[in-house]
Design an enzyme around this catalytic site. Structure first.
Site, short mmCIF file in Angstrom:
data_model
loop_
_atom_site.label_atom_id
_atom_site.label_comp_id
_atom_site.label_asym_id
_atom_site.label_seq_id
_atom_site.Cartn_x
_atom_site.Cartn_y
_atom_site.Cartn_z
N ASP A 35 0.87 -1.17 0.00
CA ASP A 35 0.00 0.00 0.00
C ASP A 35 0.91 1.23 0.00
OD1 ASP A 35 -2.08 1.99 0.77
OD2 ASP A 35 -3.27 0.21 1.20
N SER A 128 -16.87 -4.50 -9.66
CA SER A 128 -17.96 -3.72 -9.10
C SER A 128 -19.26 -3.97 -9.84
CB SER A 128 -17.60 -2.24 -9.22
OG SER A 128 -18.72 -1.42 -8.97
N TYR A 154 -14.33 5.92 -13.57
CA TYR A 154 -14.07 4.90 -12.55
C TYR A 154 -14.71 3.57 -12.96
CZ TYR A 154 -15.24 1.88 -8.71
OH TYR A 154 -15.43 0.75 -7.96
N LYS A 158 -13.16 -0.48 -14.15
CA LYS A 158 -13.53 -1.82 -13.69
C LYS A 158 -13.94 -2.70 -14.88
CE LYS A 158 -12.58 -1.09 -9.48
NZ LYS A 158 -11.36 -1.72 -8.93
C1 WQD Z 1 -26.23 5.26 -2.63
C2 WQD Z 1 -27.54 5.98 -2.75
C3 WQD Z 1 -27.34 8.14 -3.80
C4 WQD Z 1 -25.25 10.28 -0.68
C5 WQD Z 1 -21.20 3.32 -5.18
C6 WQD Z 1 -20.04 3.38 -6.09
C7 WQD Z 1 -20.28 2.44 -7.24
C8 WQD Z 1 -20.44 1.01 -6.73
C9 WQD Z 1 -21.57 0.99 -5.81
C10 WQD Z 1 -18.20 0.16 -6.19
C11 WQD Z 1 -27.69 6.68 -4.11
C12 WQD Z 1 -27.86 8.25 -2.39
C13 WQD Z 1 -25.88 9.27 -1.39
C14 WQD Z 1 -26.03 11.38 -0.23
C15 WQD Z 1 -28.00 10.37 -1.16
N1 WQD Z 1 -19.38 0.49 -5.93
N2 WQD Z 1 -27.22 9.33 -1.62
N3 WQD Z 1 -27.37 11.37 -0.46
O1 WQD Z 1 -24.25 5.33 -6.01
O2 WQD Z 1 -24.54 2.97 -5.36
O3 WQD Z 1 -22.28 3.91 -5.87
O4 WQD Z 1 -21.38 1.97 -4.78
O5 WQD Z 1 -17.68 0.14 -7.22
O6 WQD Z 1 -19.30 2.51 -8.17
O7 WQD Z 1 -19.91 4.70 -6.49
O8 WQD Z 1 -23.43 4.48 -3.73
O9 WQD Z 1 -23.35 5.41 -1.46
O10 WQD Z 1 -22.88 6.95 -3.41
O11 WQD Z 1 -25.19 6.13 -3.02
O12 WQD Z 1 -29.19 10.42 -1.35
O13 WQD Z 1 -25.52 12.33 0.38
O14 WQD Z 1 -27.57 7.03 -1.77
O15 WQD Z 1 -27.93 9.08 -4.65
O16 WQD Z 1 -29.02 6.62 -4.50
P1 WQD Z 1 -23.70 4.20 -5.30
P2 WQD Z 1 -23.63 5.78 -2.86
#
Ligand code: WQD
Length: 342
Positions: A35, A128, A154, A158
């Site tokens: 790391d 992912s 990003y 993947k």
């Molecule tokens: C979850 C939900 C937001 C913050 C991430 C990675 C993606 C993949 C999956 C790994 C969404 C909502 C969030 C906030 C909100 N993982 N939200 N207010 O979008 O599924 O993506 O995990 O690769 O690449 O980016 O996860 O936690 O950002 O959002 O309403 O302040 O929560 O809009 O619907 P997401 P997230």
């Protein structure tokens, strides 16, 4: 030391990496962390060592530095590799695509090349659910659900990473590779000694919720309330990081049993969907606090609803999640409280 138990864990000081290192040790493996700590903190290594009660090998190396990485392969004899080291912030990747392509793709190529050069045949790649994009037919995705164009650089790293791996296996090299497609990792170790350490302003829902509750950020905006879902907010498959970590251990064990070159993509989720409002309500119930949240605009590029079909992970790896989204919310909150007390 039995070399057949040496596992190289790139990004092993990070969020998922640190929990995986603990589980590997608890299952008799000898993880060696690589790391460069650009997105992880030294305190996570101390946390791992406190949980397992012994010191671990760490090499401060950037996986994009092939010369330095080769020295690690010369120093240790590995039986397997888990490659976590990569950037992971969707929004940042839109602003700095080249740094994402360089770090995530060059890093993967270096680790694969050295795996081949040093005859390390067992390889786990952090992929992912983002490769599925917005699923069209069903919100439950199997590994055969069509891959869609990525909606961020990003996500594209993947998707390209999986394609590179397919081509490497097709070229006839003696490797066995598992691409684990994570859904939404959340939670922390029950000891609160390791957990997620978002650098700067968090974007993911759970860190936003816990940081708002602790007073680090003033409010939560729920991104959209008019989606065609149970309550109008987006639905995700929140997988506890401890379960996710254990999927890697099961993956390494499965790879060791395979005799011929193979590549498999496997969903790692719970199979259950939880909406944004359900996360907020569960947090309020667990913590006894009222969160300062409001509805806002939809977030550009958000997937509406997705969760994992988990049949393959169970049939192939004999792995399934044991912990719920609620368990993860409890552990995330305890972790945030611990960070405050420190
Ligand atoms: C979850 C939900 C937001 C913050 C991430 C990675 C993606 C993949 C999956 C790994 C969404 C909502 C969030 C906030 C909100 N993982 N939200 N207010 O979008 O599924 O993506 O995990 O690769 O690449 O980016 O996860 O936690 O950002 O959002 O309403 O302040 O929560 O809009 O619907 P997401 P997230």
């Amino acid at each position: 030391m039995n070399n057949s138990k040496n596992i190289l864990v790139t990004g092993g000081a990070g969020y998922i990496g640190s929990h995986t290192v603990v589980d590997l040790i608890q299952n008799g493996f000898n993880p060696i962390i690589v790391d460069d700590f650009r997105n992880a903190q030294k305190s996570s290594v101390a946390g791992i060592e406190e949980i397992i009660g012994k010191s671990i090998e760490v090499r401060e190396v950037d996986v994009c530095d092939r010369v330095a990485l080769k020295k690690v392969f010369e120093e240790f004899s590995f039986s397997g590799i888990i490659h976590f080291a990569a950037y992971k912030a969707v929004g940042e990747s839109v602003e700095s695509p080249l740094s994402y392509y360089r770090n995530n793709i060059v890093g993967l190529i270096n680790v694969l090349e050295l795996s081949i050069e040093f005859n390390v045949s067992n390889f786990v790649f952090s992929s992912s659910c983002t490769v599925y994009g917005e699923p069209t037919d069903s919100k439950v995705v199997t590994e055969n659900t069509p891959i869609q164009p990525a909606n961020s650089p990003y996500g594209n790293t993947k998707r390209i990473g999986e394609e590179i791996i397919e081509d490497v296996i097709a070229s006839g090299v003696n490797m066995k590779i598992l691409c684990l497609r994570y859904f939404n990792p959340v939670g922390a170790h029950a000891s609160s000694l390791i957990g997620e350490l978002p650098i700067g302003k968090p974007n993911n829902l759970l860190p936003v919720v816990t940081q708002c509750a602790i007073g680090k950020i003033p409010s939560i905006t729920v991104n959209g309330n008019d989606y065609d879902t149970i309550d109008g907010t987006c639905v995700r498959d929140y997988i506890h990081v401890l379960d996710l970590a254990n999927a890697h251990v099961k993956g390494v064990e499965w790879l060791a049993q395979q005799e011929n070159p193979i590549v498999e993509n496997v969903n790692i989720g719970t199979g259950k969907g939880t909406s944004v409002l359900e996360v907020i309500e569960t947090f309020e119930e667990i913590s006894g606090l009222k969160l300062n949240w409001k509805f806002g605009e939809r977030r550009a590029g958000d997937v509406v609803e997705i969760f994992a079909d988990v049949t393959k992970s169970f049939n192939l790896l004999n792995w399934k999640s044991n912990l719920s989204a609620r368990d993860a919310i409890i552990d995330s909150w305890n972790w945030e409280l611990k960070l405050k007390n420190d």
